[in-house]
Design an enzyme around this catalytic site. Structure first.
Site, mmCIF file in Angstrom:
data_model
loop_
_atom_site.group_PDB
_atom_site.id
_atom_site.type_symbol
_atom_site.label_atom_id
_atom_site.label_comp_id
_atom_site.label_asym_id
_atom_site.label_seq_id
_atom_site.Cartn_x
_atom_site.Cartn_y
_atom_site.Cartn_z
ATOM 1 N N GLN A 148 32.356 41.883 35.742
ATOM 2 C CA GLN A 148 32.756 40.514 36.053
ATOM 3 C C GLN A 148 34.227 40.311 35.737
ATOM 4 O O GLN A 148 34.778 40.993 34.883
ATOM 5 C CB GLN A 148 31.928 39.531 35.203
ATOM 6 C CG GLN A 148 30.435 39.644 35.411
ATOM 7 C CD GLN A 148 30.057 39.455 36.862
ATOM 8 O OE1 GLN A 148 30.608 38.606 37.541
ATOM 9 N NE2 GLN A 148 29.128 40.261 37.331
ATOM 10 N N GLY A 149 34.843 39.365 36.397
ATOM 11 C CA GLY A 149 36.222 39.019 36.058
ATOM 12 C C GLY A 149 37.250 39.914 36.711
ATOM 13 O O GLY A 149 38.395 39.956 36.305
ATOM 14 N N CYS A 150 36.849 40.644 37.734
ATOM 15 C CA CYS A 150 37.797 41.496 38.450
ATOM 16 C C CYS A 150 38.034 40.906 39.834
ATOM 17 O O CYS A 150 37.090 40.507 40.493
ATOM 18 C CB CYS A 150 37.210 42.897 38.642
ATOM 19 S SG CYS A 150 37.681 44.037 37.359
ATOM 20 N N VAL A 151 39.267 40.883 40.268
ATOM 21 C CA VAL A 151 39.544 40.380 41.608
ATOM 22 C C VAL A 151 39.023 41.375 42.644
ATOM 23 O O VAL A 151 38.557 41.015 43.709
ATOM 24 C CB VAL A 151 41.050 40.152 41.813
ATOM 25 C CG1 VAL A 151 41.304 39.525 43.168
ATOM 26 C CG2 VAL A 151 41.599 39.254 40.723
ATOM 27 N N SER A 152 39.121 42.656 42.300
ATOM 28 C CA SER A 152 38.547 43.683 43.171
ATOM 29 C C SER A 152 37.136 43.993 42.670
ATOM 30 O O SER A 152 36.701 43.454 41.661
ATOM 31 C CB SER A 152 39.427 44.921 43.126
ATOM 32 O OG SER A 152 39.841 45.179 41.803
#
Lengths: 386, 260
Positions: A148-152
């Site tokens: 979680q919390g990744c743009v990719s």
């Protein structure tokens, strides 16, 4: 107000600092906002040899309008501020985990990145790691494995090998993130659970990549590490059980288990289930599943038992979230079990204000607080409030 | 939506944006308002993306409400404005209680002030309002039509320049006689993740673009992409900026392709 009253010597005009505005307004009975400027002659200030924004000392101002004469004894001192360092993240803070505590492979990687000075070269290094990452089979690209919390998109898979070491695999659709994932996989894969859990997330500063990575990417990196640590812990717990079939979750005081692969085991010598209020506190340092979505160590168990005994709750949840605070100075030197989320639903809270409820809980856990428990996040409700 | 037929609508209020910030197209708000009013519905237009870039005449459009935000039009953050037809606003109850919005207060009930005070409870954001005022003055002095014309020109230049880069796919309609694009391009480059592009452009070239969902996840899903990059311009940008961006983009693409 002094609008228009001020001296207009020449065309020199200097705006007063904001502090003076608000002081004057409070003297006046008018409540409307007006912007005005006091025109001071330059010569006055040069005479006093004070730059206007640093100090404003009006000792003998014959040309100041009468309303401002009260300002005679006021001086404004510039507050000492910390000098802004140009390279704030280049020198790691004292509380960083020493590099020697990292697993050897990770130490190597850190040293390698430290040796590479140019940001572009660091990127190339990162991409190189990513390219050599073993590809992840698409059937492992599940929601449970997604960071979680990744743009990719990033996935991490973990399994335990015959030597009880944790093996990681990862993938990402962005090559820079894949590089970061590869760093972690290379550095942590094949290590023991304890070693993995000991890694503090702020080693990323040591890599020197922080400047080259936007804040959201850093978060993704932290979350990747956290997910890997969480998975390592889960695997450890499962392997400790040795595949033994657990008893069913007691419905009384437990909330639904959030992680589906945690089995349950009843503790010997304590009682049938966690829900029972047991007066026997004689537990040894056993790790047990609680169905709170996590694993509780001895302190966690003690907290739970104390609260159960004293508050007779209809609902009790104790969650160890110490791993989220692994970088804190307050945590340094302890072996975990420093931060907990506590949710209690009990009749004992009826008629008590929120502050009283919290005090009650803190009072019950004084011993723990004095021996290393650092912080509690408390939700305290009565049965009717749920 | 652009057909002559009137759609059948069932609800009473509609909220529309005037300019799409992703595909850069402009919606025919005047037509939408006509159709809505025909069925007795009210229209609120979110003009955050359009007020800063073009002439928006609320009387011409005959919208019932219109909103815009300050920080998109050279103003400070933390403030925006709502325009509404007086008779509508007067008929609405307050949503927030506090100082300034009351008329008379009793122990068991209160009466309320007329709009706009009715909807501005408490101490307002004074500094921000003054800042917004300054921004409005600044833009008005330049003239919105002038800004708009400049941006249309710049938009076309950006579009054409970006199109010339190999491997780039731009989303939204192409500019033409009938289609005017906003000065932005959402795009993707074959086989390179937009966040990689954005990070490298920022760190190595000092060019700032946005990457991610741009607050338009359903649209991305519809287009079948996970994320995209977006380069957007305002009237303070120049053609030289666009050239710099294209140069930096080409270098970035080279960097990542050389690693395949």
């Amino acid at each position: 107000m002094a609008e228009g009253d001020g001296p207009t010597v020449g065309s020199n005009y200097l705006p007063l600092p904001v502090e003076v505005f608000s002081f004057i307004e409070s003297m006046s009975t008018s409540t409307s906002l007006r912007l005005f400027s006091i025109k001071f002659p330059q010569s006055l200030l040069h005479h006093h040899n004070h730059p206007i924004f640093k100090t404003l000392v009006l000792s003998t101002p014959p040309i100041i309008p009468s309303k401002l004469s009260l300002l005679k004894s006021i001086s404004f001192q510039k507050l000492a501020t910390k000098p802004v360092s140009s390279s704030q993240s280049s020198s790691p803070s004292v509380s960083l985990q020493p590099i020697e505590e990292l697993p050897p492979k990770l130490q190597e990687i850190v040293k390698l990145f430290q040796a590479v000075q140019q940001p572009k070269a660091k990127y190339e290094q990162l991409l190189f790691y990513g390219r050599n990452l073993k590809p992840l089979d698409s059937r492992f690209k599940t929601t449970e494995n997604k960071v979680q919390g990744c743009v990719s998109q990033v996935w991490v898979r973990a399994y335990i090998d015959s030597h009880k070491n944790v093996v990681f695999e990862a993938d990402s659709d962005s090559v820079l993130t894949k590089g970061l994932a590869a760093l972690l996989v290379q550095g942590l894969s094949g290590r023991s659970v304890q070693e993995i859990l000991r890694v503090s997330p702020d080693f990323v500063v040591l890599l020197g990549l922080q400047q080259s990575l936007t804040p959201s990417r850093n978060n993704g990196f932290l979350n990747m590490l956290k997910l890997m640590q969480k998975k390592a812990l889960q695997l450890y717990v499962e392997s400790e059980k040795g595949g033994e079939l657990g008893s069913e979750v007691s419905k009384e005081s437990e909330n639904p288990v959030e992680s589906s692969n945690l089995g349950l085991k009843s503790d010997d010598g304590i009682g049938d289930s966690k829900a029972n209020v047991s007066s026997e506190v004689g537990i040894d340092d056993m790790r047990s599943n609680t169905g709170d979505g996590g694993v509780l160590g001895s302190r966690g168990m003690r907290i739970k038992e104390r609260l159960e005994r004293e508050l007779k709750p209809i609902e009790l949840e104790v969650e160890d979230i110490s791993y989220q605070h692994a970088g804190h100075a307050g945590v340094r030197g302890s072996d975990g079990e420093t931060h907990f989320n506590v949710k209690v639903v009990s009749k004992e809270f009826e008629g008590k204000s929120l502050v009283k409820r919290h005090r009650l809980i803190y009072g019950l856990l004084q011993d723990e607080l004095q021996t290393g428990l650092h912080a509690l996040s408390i939700v305290a409700k009565t049965p009717s409030e749920v | 939506m652009l057909s002559e037929d009137q759609p059948h609508w069932n609800c009473h209020n509609y909220s529309w944006y005037l300019l799409n910030f992703f595909v850069a197209s402009v919606l025919p708000i005047d037509e939408i308002v006509l159709w809505a009013h025909d069925v007795g519905a009210k229209v609120l237009v979110d003009a955050c993306q359009s007020v800063p870039h073009m002439v928006v005449d609320v009387k011409d459009l005959d919208v019932d409400f219109l909103v815009a935000s300050s920080h998109k039009m050279c103003g400070p953050t933390g403030i925006g404005f709502l325009y509404g037809k007086s008779e509508l606003l007067s008929a609405m109850p307050p949503f927030l209680g506090g100082g300034e919005m009351i008329s008379d207060v009793f122990l068991d009930h209160s009466t309320y002030a007329d709009p706009p005070s009715r909807f501005e409870a408490g101490t307002p954001a004074i500094g921000e309002a003054i800042g917004l005022g300054a921004a409005i003055d600044y833009l008005s002095e330049i003239g919105m039509q002038k800004i708009h014309n400049y941006e249309v020109d710049l938009a076309n230049y950006l579009y054409e320049s970006l199109r010339s880069v190999h491997g780039v796919r731009i989303y939204g309609p192409a500019p033409s006689q009938t289609v005017q694009r906003a000065a932005l391009c959402s795009f993707n480059v074959d086989d390179i993740h937009p966040t990689d592009l954005a990070t490298f452009l920022d760190q190595q070239h000092g060019v700032a673009i946005r990457s991610g969902h741009h607050c338009a996840q359903p649209l991305h899903r519809y287009l079948g992409i996970s994320a995209s990059a977006r380069a957007s311009l305002y009237f303070y940008n120049t053609k030289e900026d666009v050239d710099d961006f294209i140069r930096a983009l080409k270098d970035t693409i080279n960097f990542f392709t050389s690693f395949k």
